[in-house]
Scaffold this active site. Structure first.
Site, mmCIF file in Angstrom:
data_model
loop_
_atom_site.group_PDB
_atom_site.id
_atom_site.type_symbol
_atom_site.label_atom_id
_atom_site.label_comp_id
_atom_site.label_asym_id
_atom_site.label_seq_id
_atom_site.Cartn_x
_atom_site.Cartn_y
_atom_site.Cartn_z
ATOM 1 N N ASP A 73 42.527 67.437 42.549
ATOM 2 C CA ASP A 73 42.822 66.404 41.555
ATOM 3 C C ASP A 73 41.797 65.277 41.600
ATOM 4 O OD1 ASP A 73 43.734 65.146 44.012
ATOM 5 O OD2 ASP A 73 45.674 66.081 43.653
ATOM 6 N N ASP A 76 57.885 62.382 47.521
ATOM 7 C CA ASP A 76 58.786 62.802 46.447
ATOM 8 C C ASP A 76 58.675 64.298 46.156
ATOM 9 O OD1 ASP A 76 56.331 62.943 45.200
ATOM 10 O OD2 ASP A 76 56.824 61.584 43.557
ATOM 11 N N HIS A 105 55.791 66.045 45.626
ATOM 12 C CA HIS A 105 54.689 66.525 44.792
ATOM 13 C C HIS A 105 53.626 67.224 45.629
ATOM 14 C CE1 HIS A 105 52.791 62.450 45.679
ATOM 15 N NE2 HIS A 105 51.774 63.258 45.890
ATOM 16 N N GLU A 122 54.019 65.698 39.797
ATOM 17 C CA GLU A 122 55.168 64.865 40.113
ATOM 18 C C GLU A 122 56.477 65.581 39.742
ATOM 19 O OE1 GLU A 122 54.700 62.417 41.910
ATOM 20 O OE2 GLU A 122 53.276 60.931 41.166
#
Length: 259
Positions: free
Chosen positions: A66, A135, A137, A142
């Site tokens: 990314d 979380d 990811h 996400e």
């Protein structure tokens, strides 16, 4: 999926480095490289093996997961710079053979398609290093991400922005948008290696490994993959219901069977 629980983060890093070293020594390899704090120890260990043992990456290519949108590649917060500072500049991997999405492209949507196609044209990653967010990811997929998603633009959650604020002078400077490989793209790698250390990752790890396959925890998509190594220290494994079984299974592993 194989879950390996080690007594220390350093042992986790050595196991991850063992996997990468085996792939690299087996012939020209395509490496999938994660950024962020989770893989840094592994990159240090691989750099040490290059420096002290002659492990060569000269025949390798690599793709990053990314990149932030709007952050110049020359900025220290960019993942283009991060991977060079933490790995590429310390080994003999040609910087020109390390590819990342262009977060400054004029046409971001087209750049996402181009990058996804470039990974496919390279034959896909032989081994993909992954971290996991608090979380759940992976990459910057996400919660709510499609389990079959391709490389695309994603909006970061406030939790992810807060987690990454330590890399910026101010939390307000953390970008809201990124280009990230999708869960479908990541899943095409031949071997996924997820690294997690520390108690802050324990709930996310438990959801990914033992929870339902769900877009609510994007990392749970690894349950679909035929070859996954989840490498944890005791703290990151502390919320796993089957931790004792994972320890037993690894202790009983046949000597001929690799991770």
């Amino acid at each position: 999926m194989e879950v390996v629980i080690s007594s220390s983060a350093e042992q986790v890093d050595r196991l991850a480095a063992d996997i990468v070293e085996h792939v690299v020594q087996s012939g020209p390899a395509v490496l999938g490289l994660a950024t962020g704090s989770s893989p840094v120890g592994t990159y240090r260990e691989l750099s040490r093996r290059h420096r002290e043992n002659g492990l060569s990456f000269a025949q390798c290519r690599a793709f990053l997961l990314d990149e932030y949108i709007g952050v110049p590649r020359a900025a220290e917060q960019s993942y283009f710079a991060f991977i060079r500072d933490n790995f590429v500049d310390h080994v003999d991997l040609d910087g020109a053979a390390v590819y990342s999405p262009d977060g400054e492209a004029d046409d971001i949507a087209r750049e996402a398609q181009r990058y996804d196609a470039a990974i496919a044209e390279a034959g896909g990653a032989d081994v993909q290093i992954l971290g996991i967010g608090t979380d759940g990811h992976i990459g910057f997929n996400e919660p709510g991400s499609s389990l079959r998603s391709r490389t695309r633009v994603k909006t970061l959650t406030e939790q992810t922005r807060a987690d990454n604020a330590r890399f910026f002078d101010s939390p307000d400077e953390v970008p809201h948008h990124v280009l990230t490989q999708g869960l479908g793209t990541i899943g095409e790698a031949r071997h996924l290696v997820l690294i997690a250390t520390g108690e802050s990752k324990a709930d996310a790890v438990a959801a990914a490994v033992e929870g339902p396959l769900s877009a609510f925890c994007p990392a749970s998509v690894i349950q679909w993959h035929p070859h996954v190594s989840v490498l944890l220290d005791d703290a990151a494994a502390s919320a796993l219901a089957l931790a004792d079984y994972y320890r037993y299974a690894y202790a009983s592993k046949p000597r001929w069977q690799r991770l």
